[in-house]
Design a protein around this motif. Sequence first.
Motif, PDB file in Angstrom:
ATOM      1  N   GLY A 200       0.794  -1.222   0.000  1.00 44.36           N
ATOM      2  CA  GLY A 200       0.000   0.000   0.000  1.00 44.36           C
ATOM      3  C   GLY A 200       0.824   1.268   0.000  1.00 44.36           C
ATOM      4  O   GLY A 200       0.329   2.345  -0.334  1.00 44.36           O
ATOM      5  N   HIS A 201       2.133   1.146   0.375  1.00 41.24           N
ATOM      6  CA  HIS A 201       2.976   2.331   0.508  1.00 41.24           C
ATOM      7  C   HIS A 201       4.322   2.115  -0.194  1.00 41.24           C
ATOM      8  O   HIS A 201       5.329   1.827   0.459  1.00 41.24           O
ATOM      9  CB  HIS A 201       3.203   2.650   1.985  1.00 41.24           C
ATOM     10  N   PRO A 202       4.363   2.242  -1.516  1.00 44.59           N
ATOM     11  CA  PRO A 202       5.641   2.114  -2.221  1.00 44.59           C
ATOM     12  C   PRO A 202       6.449   3.408  -2.133  1.00 44.59           C
ATOM     13  O   PRO A 202       5.889   4.506  -2.197  1.00 44.59           O
ATOM     14  CB  PRO A 202       5.195   1.849  -3.673  1.00 44.59           C
ATOM     15  N   ALA A 215       7.370   5.835 -11.281  1.00 46.25           N
ATOM     16  CA  ALA A 215       6.949   6.417 -10.008  1.00 46.25           C
ATOM     17  C   ALA A 215       6.292   7.778 -10.205  1.00 46.25           C
ATOM     18  O   ALA A 215       5.295   8.103  -9.543  1.00 46.25           O
ATOM     19  CB  ALA A 215       8.152   6.540  -9.078  1.00 46.25           C
ATOM     20  N   ALA A 216       6.847   8.571 -11.108  1.00 43.99           N
ATOM     21  CA  ALA A 216       6.290   9.906 -11.365  1.00 43.99           C
ATOM     22  C   ALA A 216       4.863   9.803 -11.901  1.00 43.99           C
ATOM     23  O   ALA A 216       3.991  10.595 -11.527  1.00 43.99           O
ATOM     24  CB  ALA A 216       7.176  10.661 -12.345  1.00 43.99           C
ATOM     25  N   ALA A 217       4.621   8.828 -12.749  1.00 43.52           N
ATOM     26  CA  ALA A 217       3.284   8.653 -13.329  1.00 43.52           C
ATOM     27  C   ALA A 217       2.266   8.253 -12.274  1.00 43.52           C
ATOM     28  O   ALA A 217       1.056   8.474 -12.455  1.00 43.52           O
ATOM     29  CB  ALA A 217       3.336   7.613 -14.447  1.00 43.52           C
ATOM     30  N   ARG A 218       2.726   7.690 -11.169  1.00 41.55           N
ATOM     31  CA  ARG A 218       1.827   7.216 -10.110  1.00 41.55           C
ATOM     32  C   ARG A 218       1.930   8.049  -8.846  1.00 41.55           C
ATOM     33  O   ARG A 218       1.304   7.737  -7.834  1.00 41.55           O
ATOM     34  CB  ARG A 218       2.135   5.735  -9.805  1.00 41.55           C
ATOM     35  N   ASP A 219       2.737   9.095  -8.910  1.00 43.44           N
ATOM     36  CA  ASP A 219       2.904  10.012  -7.783  1.00 43.44           C
ATOM     37  C   ASP A 219       3.399   9.295  -6.537  1.00 43.44           C
ATOM     38  O   ASP A 219       2.986   9.602  -5.420  1.00 43.44           O
ATOM     39  CB  ASP A 219       1.581  10.741  -7.485  1.00 43.44           C
ATOM     40  N   TRP A 220       4.304   8.320  -6.726  1.00 38.53           N
ATOM     41  CA  TRP A 220       4.918   7.643  -5.590  1.00 38.53           C
ATOM     42  C   TRP A 220       5.959   8.567  -4.954  1.00 38.53           C
ATOM     43  O   TRP A 220       6.662   9.305  -5.663  1.00 38.53           O
ATOM     44  CB  TRP A 220       5.600   6.351  -6.035  1.00 38.53           C
ATOM     45  N   PRO A 221       6.109   8.513  -3.645  1.00 41.67           N
ATOM     46  CA  PRO A 221       7.154   9.320  -3.006  1.00 41.67           C
ATOM     47  C   PRO A 221       8.550   8.839  -3.398  1.00 41.67           C
ATOM     48  O   PRO A 221       8.772   7.648  -3.647  1.00 41.67           O
ATOM     49  CB  PRO A 221       6.897   9.122  -1.513  1.00 41.67           C
TER      50      PRO A 221
END
Length: 245
Positions: A200-202, A215-221
């Motif tokens: 749940g928290h990548p 990651a940018a496309a999914r707004d991951w930290p």
Amino acid sequence: MFQATPPRAIAFFDVDNTLMRGASLYHLGVAAWRCGLITRRDITSFGWKQARFLAVGENRDHLSTVLLRALEVAVGFEQAELIRLSEEIFDTKLTRRLWPETVAVARRHLETGHEVWLLTASVQEVADVIAARLGFTGAVGTVLEADDGIFTGRLTAGVCHGALKSDAARARAEASGVDLADCWAYSDSHNDIPLLELVGHPVVVNPDAALARYAAARDWPVMRMKRASIRRAARANRVHTSKKR
């Protein structure tokens, strides 16, 4: 990166270029060369792969080459000796290459009551030593088959990499009775996208180009560190050690 009072959870950490700068297997190879187990040509090859890994990230073909050579070398080698070498390389090499920011995040997870597990393609003995030295819950790595403490030159399963790493995380969460939606995963490599998508928290750490785009496309930290942080941590440790004396 995470809430102060979450439910029971596991934080999964990749090792190479996530918890530490560079590849742990390279340093194990250097130790094996010093023991006369591999050739100078092997070390030159490992060194080139290490340099490329630092520059552009993990390469499956290079990883497979190194692990295949490790299996060749391991035939007839004692598991106890590999553990000793693993302890030696952590104390003399790996500890100086740890990213202080990532280690600090892992320790905050522990303080919050989370389990912290390493998931790595590196051999299990190296992974176990890193986890034990840092006080983490445990580690899952690539397991070399051993018969009565002597390595056979085979793997007990595949390399703990890609989809197999996410399978290991799923099994670990089930064993601990933890919901994967409450878990974290940290990695630098696009090869670990299956693991990152599982939880749940990548969180991506100094990502390679492919993972950065994903990651940018999914707004991951994203955690980004520079080598200077390792140097600052080393200086602080030297000052602390000298004051204790």
